[in-house]
Design an enzyme around this catalytic site. Structure first.
Site, PDB file in Angstrom:
ATOM      1  N   LYS A  73      44.392  82.359  22.720  1.00  0.00           N
ATOM      2  CA  LYS A  73      43.122  83.108  22.698  1.00  0.00           C
ATOM      3  C   LYS A  73      42.485  83.209  21.301  1.00  0.00           C
ATOM      4  O   LYS A  73      41.293  82.929  21.169  1.00  0.00           O
ATOM      5  CB  LYS A  73      43.318  84.507  23.282  1.00  0.00           C
ATOM      6  CG  LYS A  73      43.658  84.507  24.772  1.00  0.00           C
ATOM      7  CD  LYS A  73      43.663  85.934  25.290  1.00  0.00           C
ATOM      8  CE  LYS A  73      44.611  86.140  26.422  1.00  0.00           C
ATOM      9  NZ  LYS A  73      44.532  87.491  26.988  1.00  0.00           N
ATOM     10  N   ARG A 159      50.442 102.919  16.994  1.00  0.00           N
ATOM     11  CA  ARG A 159      51.625 103.090  16.137  1.00  0.00           C
ATOM     12  C   ARG A 159      51.288 102.700  14.696  1.00  0.00           C
ATOM     13  O   ARG A 159      51.579 103.432  13.759  1.00  0.00           O
ATOM     14  CB  ARG A 159      52.749 102.198  16.696  1.00  0.00           C
ATOM     15  CG  ARG A 159      53.978 102.110  15.855  1.00  0.00           C
ATOM     16  CD  ARG A 159      55.027 101.275  16.535  1.00  0.00           C
ATOM     17  NE  ARG A 159      54.607  99.869  16.705  1.00  0.00           N
ATOM     18  CZ  ARG A 159      55.339  98.930  17.271  1.00  0.00           C
ATOM     19  NH1 ARG A 159      56.533  99.235  17.752  1.00  0.00           N
ATOM     20  NH2 ARG A 159      54.886  97.694  17.393  1.00  0.00           N
TER      21      ARG A 159
HETATM   22  P1  ATR Z   1      48.318  92.239  23.456  1.00  0.00           P
HETATM   23  O1  ATR Z   1      47.676  90.896  23.281  1.00  0.00           O
HETATM   24  O2  ATR Z   1      49.048  92.409  24.759  1.00  0.00           O
HETATM   25  O3  ATR Z   1      47.364  93.354  23.180  1.00  0.00           O
HETATM   26  P2  ATR Z   1      49.426  92.684  20.830  1.00  0.00           P
HETATM   27  O4  ATR Z   1      48.165  92.195  20.210  1.00  0.00           O
HETATM   28  O5  ATR Z   1      50.735  92.243  20.252  1.00  0.00           O
HETATM   29  O6  ATR Z   1      49.511  92.293  22.377  1.00  0.00           O
HETATM   30  O7  ATR Z   1      49.366  94.296  20.832  1.00  0.00           O
HETATM   31  C1  ATR Z   1      50.429  95.092  21.294  1.00  0.00           C
HETATM   32  C2  ATR Z   1      50.026  96.569  21.190  1.00  0.00           C
HETATM   33  O8  ATR Z   1      51.086  97.379  21.712  1.00  0.00           O
HETATM   34  C3  ATR Z   1      49.794  97.037  19.762  1.00  0.00           C
HETATM   35  O9  ATR Z   1      48.855  98.080  19.773  1.00  0.00           O
HETATM   36  C4  ATR Z   1      51.200  97.552  19.388  1.00  0.00           C
HETATM   37  O10 ATR Z   1      51.218  98.485  18.341  1.00  0.00           O
HETATM   38  P3  ATR Z   1      51.289  97.983  16.779  1.00  0.00           P
HETATM   39  O11 ATR Z   1      49.874  97.564  16.433  1.00  0.00           O
HETATM   40  O12 ATR Z   1      51.723  99.177  16.018  1.00  0.00           O
HETATM   41  O13 ATR Z   1      52.253  96.835  16.741  1.00  0.00           O
HETATM   42  C5  ATR Z   1      51.588  98.235  20.682  1.00  0.00           C
HETATM   43  N1  ATR Z   1      53.056  98.370  20.797  1.00  0.00           N
HETATM   44  C6  ATR Z   1      53.922  97.390  21.100  1.00  0.00           C
HETATM   45  N2  ATR Z   1      55.182  97.875  21.113  1.00  0.00           N
HETATM   46  C7  ATR Z   1      55.104  99.203  20.807  1.00  0.00           C
HETATM   47  C8  ATR Z   1      56.056 100.261  20.659  1.00  0.00           C
HETATM   48  N3  ATR Z   1      57.361 100.047  20.832  1.00  0.00           N
HETATM   49  N4  ATR Z   1      55.589 101.496  20.347  1.00  0.00           N
HETATM   50  C9  ATR Z   1      54.271 101.717  20.167  1.00  0.00           C
HETATM   51  N5  ATR Z   1      53.325 100.750  20.288  1.00  0.00           N
HETATM   52  C10 ATR Z   1      53.721  99.511  20.607  1.00  0.00           C
END
Ligand code: ATR
Length: 271
Positions: A73, A159
């Site tokens: 993407k 986070r």
């Molecule tokens: P996607 O394309 O599915 O949106 P991504 O761009 O990797 O995947 O985003 C994942 C999201 O889930 C982010 O907001 C991530 O938070 P961070 O920006 O702090 O990484 C959040 N996320 C993933 N695992 C998490 C966890 N264990 N606790 C809190 N937030 C989490």
């Protein structure tokens, strides 16, 4: 699988890995419903081969377009000849139309699918105060689509606070009518009309909810971008507190129609 003849228009889904994709079956249901002579096939393309694959598709005159999914993407944004809507601001493209001259026109429909799913359930984001968990790819698309749909306020909770602040600032710059802010703590969860999860928390068994759930109440809509499982810990807690629950599946269903339209497959079908 529809009959394929010399008249059939071709469409694709580009992904790496590819084995998990469900889009061909879902898209063929859309084609069958509207009497469209088309097929959508999985195309396993690694990132290193993306540009070459795209150039090959440009030359295929019966090719209508493709869906781009993980991990393509963000890269697709730069490979397209033009993009529509908020794709450039979001930083990603997930659907590409091939014009008759071979030009590739991208769009990012993840967030619009989410908003259309809400609308289809009778929930209008216009004027709503929204609390959105997440600031990654899915959350960015949803944030821009909510602002485009007229959300009055958007609080992004993540986070990693800097990503929340950055997303909120980009939304506020593009949509001054939407009061957007980013933070690490959710704060007053009860003070929002719509609470939505666009983090990956809830995908795995045992994941905690992405937000504190104690203050959720019956006057709120609590929505998910996660489709599997159907009921995440957030939705289970929301249901227990009497909130209106909106699952992730409608986002996919609405997006499939939007994708078919963007690729020109439904050009003969009234919107
Ligand atoms: P996607 O394309 O599915 O949106 P991504 O761009 O990797 O995947 O985003 C994942 C999201 O889930 C982010 O907001 C991530 O938070 P961070 O920006 O702090 O990484 C959040 N996320 C993933 N695992 C998490 C966890 N264990 N606790 C809190 N937030 C989490």
């Amino acid at each position: 699988m529809p009959d394929v003849t010399g008249h059939t228009r071709l469409f694709g889904i580009l992904a790496d890995p590819i084995h998990h994709v469900k889009t061909p079956q879902v898209m063929h249901e859309v084609f069958a419903r509207h009497g469209i002579d088309g097929v959508l096939v999985p195309m396993h393309v690694a990132p290193a081969g993306l540009r070459a694959a795209l150039d090959g598709l440009r030359a295929m005159r019966n090719f209508g377009g493709f869906i781009a999914t993980v991990p393509h993407k963000p890269a697709m944004l730069d490979l397209c000849d033009a993009v529509e809507g908020d794709a450039a601001r979001i930083g990603a493209v997930n659907c590409v139309r091939r014009e008759p001259d071979g030009r590739m026109v991208g769009a990012m429909l993840d967030g619009i699918g989410f908003v259309e799913g809400l609308r289809g359930a009778g929930i209008d984001p216009a004027g709503a105060r929204v609390l959105l968990a997440g600031a990654g790819g899915a959350a960015s698309a949803i944030a821009f689509a909510l602002a485009e749909a007229g959300a009055a306020g958007l609080t992004v909770v993540n986070r990693t606070e800097a990503k929340a602040a950055d997303l909120a600032a980009r939304v506020a710059a593009a949509y001054p009518g939407c009061a957007a802010e980013g933070r690490a703590e959710a704060g007053d969860v009860a003070g929002y009309d719509i609470v939505a999860n666009a983090t990956s928390l809830g995908l795995r068994p045992g994941d905690p909810p992405p937000l504190p759930v104690a203050e959720l109440h019956a006057g709120q809509v609590v929505a998910e971008a996660i489709m599997d499982p159907e009921e995440t810990p957030l939705l289970a807690a929301a249901r227990a507190h009497g909130a209106r629950v909106h699952p992730g599946l409608p986002m996919l269903r609405c997006q499939i129609e939007l994708m078919a339209r963007h690729m020109g497959a439904l050009s003969a079908v009234p919107a």
